[in-house]
Design a protein around this motif. Structure first.
Motif, short mmCIF file in Angstrom:
data_model
loop_
_atom_site.label_atom_id
_atom_site.label_comp_id
_atom_site.label_asym_id
_atom_site.label_seq_id
_atom_site.Cartn_x
_atom_site.Cartn_y
_atom_site.Cartn_z
N GLY A 1 13.80 12.69 25.64
CA GLY A 1 12.85 12.10 24.62
C GLY A 1 13.34 11.06 23.62
O GLY A 1 12.68 10.26 23.33
N TRP A 2 14.28 11.57 23.04
CA TRP A 2 14.83 11.15 21.90
C TRP A 2 15.36 9.65 22.38
O TRP A 2 15.29 8.67 21.56
CB TRP A 2 15.77 12.00 21.19
N ILE A 3 16.30 9.87 23.31
CA ILE A 3 16.96 8.66 23.92
C ILE A 3 15.86 7.62 24.39
O ILE A 3 15.88 6.41 24.18
CB ILE A 3 17.74 9.04 25.13
N LEU A 4 15.02 8.13 25.29
CA LEU A 4 13.97 7.34 25.77
C LEU A 4 13.05 6.71 24.61
O LEU A 4 12.71 5.47 24.80
CB LEU A 4 12.88 7.92 26.69
N ALA A 5 12.87 7.34 23.60
CA ALA A 5 11.81 6.82 22.50
C ALA A 5 12.64 5.68 21.72
O ALA A 5 12.01 4.76 21.39
CB ALA A 5 11.44 7.95 21.50
N MET B 1 0.79 -1.03 -0.10
CA MET B 1 0.06 -0.01 0.09
C MET B 1 0.91 1.18 0.09
O MET B 1 1.95 1.44 0.82
CB MET B 1 -0.97 -0.17 1.27
N ASP B 2 0.58 2.34 -0.94
CA ASP B 2 1.45 3.37 -1.06
C ASP B 2 0.82 4.57 0.01
O ASP B 2 -0.46 4.67 -0.08
CB ASP B 2 1.28 4.14 -2.35
N ARG B 3 1.72 4.95 0.83
CA ARG B 3 1.31 5.81 1.98
C ARG B 3 2.06 7.05 1.84
O ARG B 3 3.32 7.17 0.99
CB ARG B 3 1.60 5.40 3.09
N ALA B 4 1.56 8.20 2.02
CA ALA B 4 2.50 9.68 1.99
C ALA B 4 3.29 9.79 3.18
O ALA B 4 3.09 8.83 4.21
CB ALA B 4 1.32 10.66 2.21
N PRO B 5 4.47 9.97 3.10
CA PRO B 5 5.48 10.34 3.84
C PRO B 5 5.06 11.17 5.16
O PRO B 5 4.27 11.92 5.00
CB PRO B 5 6.52 10.97 3.08
N GLY B 6 5.44 10.64 6.28
CA GLY B 6 5.12 11.14 7.62
C GLY B 6 6.15 11.21 8.53
O GLY B 6 7.20 10.59 8.49
N LEU B 7 5.84 11.77 9.74
CA LEU B 7 6.78 11.60 10.96
C LEU B 7 7.09 10.24 11.33
O LEU B 7 6.09 9.60 11.59
CB LEU B 7 6.57 12.47 12.01
N SER B 8 8.20 9.80 11.86
CA SER B 8 8.45 8.51 12.54
C SER B 8 7.96 8.41 13.83
O SER B 8 7.76 9.75 14.64
CB SER B 8 9.96 8.40 12.72
N VAL B 9 7.59 7.41 14.46
CA VAL B 9 7.13 7.07 15.62
C VAL B 9 7.99 7.62 16.68
O VAL B 9 7.49 8.12 17.58
CB VAL B 9 6.56 5.55 15.79
N ARG B 10 9.25 7.48 16.40
CA ARG B 10 10.35 7.83 17.39
C ARG B 10 10.14 9.44 17.50
O ARG B 10 10.05 9.96 18.66
CB ARG B 10 11.71 7.74 17.22
N LYS C 1 7.56 11.38 16.84
CA LYS C 1 6.26 11.79 17.43
C LYS C 1 6.29 11.53 18.84
O LYS C 1 5.93 12.39 19.70
CB LYS C 1 5.12 10.93 16.87
N LEU C 2 6.84 10.53 19.41
CA LEU C 2 7.17 10.24 20.79
C LEU C 2 7.75 11.37 21.62
O LEU C 2 7.44 11.95 22.54
CB LEU C 2 7.70 8.79 21.01
N THR C 3 9.08 11.63 20.68
CA THR C 3 9.88 12.76 21.34
C THR C 3 9.16 14.12 21.39
O THR C 3 9.26 14.56 22.62
CB THR C 3 11.14 12.96 20.59
N LEU C 4 8.32 14.37 20.50
CA LEU C 4 7.87 15.84 20.54
C LEU C 4 6.59 15.63 21.54
O LEU C 4 6.38 16.62 22.38
CB LEU C 4 7.00 15.90 18.95
N SER C 5 6.12 14.48 21.83
CA SER C 5 5.10 14.38 22.58
C SER C 5 5.54 14.43 24.11
O SER C 5 5.07 15.41 25.07
CB SER C 5 4.34 13.04 22.63
N TYR C 6 6.86 13.86 24.50
CA TYR C 6 7.46 14.08 25.74
C TYR C 6 7.82 15.65 25.78
O TYR C 6 7.66 16.12 26.84
CB TYR C 6 8.72 13.26 25.69
N VAL C 7 8.36 16.34 24.76
CA VAL C 7 8.84 17.66 25.00
C VAL C 7 7.76 18.51 25.39
O VAL C 7 7.62 19.32 26.22
CB VAL C 7 9.61 18.18 23.62
N GLY C 8 6.62 18.25 24.53
CA GLY C 8 5.27 19.23 24.68
C GLY C 8 4.76 18.83 26.01
O GLY C 8 4.41 19.97 26.94
N PHE C 9 4.78 17.73 26.63
CA PHE C 9 4.34 17.52 27.92
C PHE C 9 5.12 18.09 29.13
O PHE C 9 4.89 18.74 30.05
CB PHE C 9 4.22 15.89 28.23
#
Length: 366
Positions: free
Chosen positions: A81-85, A1-10, A12-20
């Motif tokens: 966050g990057w290390i933990l992710a 299945m062809d998908r549009a490029p997006g952010l990696s899960v890692r 996303k988790l990093t940005l979530s940690y930073v935002g929190f």
């Protein structure tokens, strides 16, 4: 299945940690500013808009404290966050590598993820189990294809040899040649039909209906009675109504194969075949036993493999294609049942097929 490029899960988790962390840090600094850094009375007060404007004035003490702290929290959140992710997603990386290896054709790869159970390890264990089953299935199909090719090549080679003899001896008798060609061609047709039936059962491409195994057992015994009488074999059937759900045609083939196998691989004379059906809580059972030569457990364990006739059990007539019990095994699995083979202490074989009982079946009135 062809998908549009997006952010990696890692990421996303990093940005979530930073935002929190940023939100928590802002709330913490606001609380400290409200309760500790204002030179007012100890009583609780609610700051107004002018207080917040003064707090974020670059010349104010609040801004001097808030801005460096926010920068430190941001940097700490990004790095941490990057290390933990990365640590949290390490198992997913191993699973991805194993998936790519399997996709390239190497099914022997296993993840074997260490550690205590969690979502990633459950996924890894499920993937390992799937790879093991797929590897066994592919190996079985390869053996089956090789054996089928060998078995189909035999009648073709015999036919070619007979035709070569006839071509080199045009004055020879054709009656015997035609008879032998007919026998070889019949065996090839029977083998082809058996292969098609085996493939149909493996694919489970059939319609299910209510079936009474006791009626199928009686039909199979009646159909094969002439063969049994010719060999001096007695067939005894017994059992109650045995309700099951499945393909009537395939289950009749299953029963017929078992009875035919019991007749052919029996004593030269005065042998017996017992066909018994019964219903138990949650399952129905079809048992076919026969007298015969003593069989070793090692030989019995191989009889369900395709084209395994067993040299001790191979006869000149009705030898078959070696697919009888293999078809029975395949049909049984397709009906979510089990097949058990066991040598009888006095000689012969006991075949037991257990199938799920038809839950909504109602016995007819007496």
């Amino acid at each position: 299945m062809d998908r549009a490029p997006g952010l990696s899960v890692r990421l996303k988790l990093t940005l979530s940690y930073v935002g929190f962390l940023m939100l928590a840090g802002a709330l913490l600094l606001a609380a400290v500013w409200v309760f500790l850094l204002r030179g007012r009375s100890n009583a609780l007060f609610v700051p107004d808009l002018s207080d917040f404007r003064r707090a974020f004035d670059p010349r104010s003490f609040g801004a001097a404290v808030f801005v460096p702290a926010a920068i430190m929290i941001l940097v700490f959140g990004l790095v941490g966050g990057w290390i933990l992710a990365g640590r949290m997603l390490a198992p997913l990386t191993r699973i991805t590598e194993a998936t790519r290896t399997a996709a390239s054709g190497s099914l022997s790869q296993r993840i074997r993820l260490p550690g205590r159970s969690d979502e990633f390890r459950e996924l890894a264990d499920s993937f390992d189990t799937m790879l093991a089953r797929l590897e066994d299935h592919v190996a079985e199909q390869q053996r089956f294809a090789a054996n089928a090719s060998h078995e189909l090549r035999t009648p073709l080679a015999i036919t070619q040899a007979l035709l070569d003899v006839a071509r080199n001896d045009p004055d020879g008798h054709t009656g015997e040649l035609v008879e032998r060609l007919h026998t070889v061609n019949t065996r090839a047709i029977d083998l082809t039909e058996a292969l098609l039936l085996l493939g149909r059962a493996d694919q489970r491409s059939f319609t299910r209906a209510h079936v009474d195994l006791s009626l199928l057992a009686e039909e199979a015994a009646e159909t094969l009675l002439p063969l049994a009488e010719k060999r001096g074999i007695t067939i005894e059937t017994s059992g109650d109504i045995t309700p099951a759900i499945g393909s009537p045609a395939l289950l009749l083939q299953l029963t017929t194969n078992l009875v035919h196998n019991a007749i052919v691989h029996n004593l030269p004379g005065n042998g017996t075949v017992w066909v018994t059906t019964g219903a138990h809580p949650g399952a129905v059972v079809l048992t076919v036993e026969n007298t015969g030569e003593e069989l070793s457990p090692e030989l019995v364990s191989t009889l369900v493999e395709p084209f395994r006739r067993g040299t001790e059990r191979l006869h000149a007539d009705h030898a078959g294609a070696g697919l009888g019990l293999a078809i029975v095994h395949s049909i049984t699995r397709a009906h979510d049942g089990t097949l058990a083979l066991a040598p009888r202490p006095s000689g012969g074989l006991r075949c037991t097929v257990q199938l799920p009982v038809a839950a909504c079946h109602r016995l007819p009135p007496a």
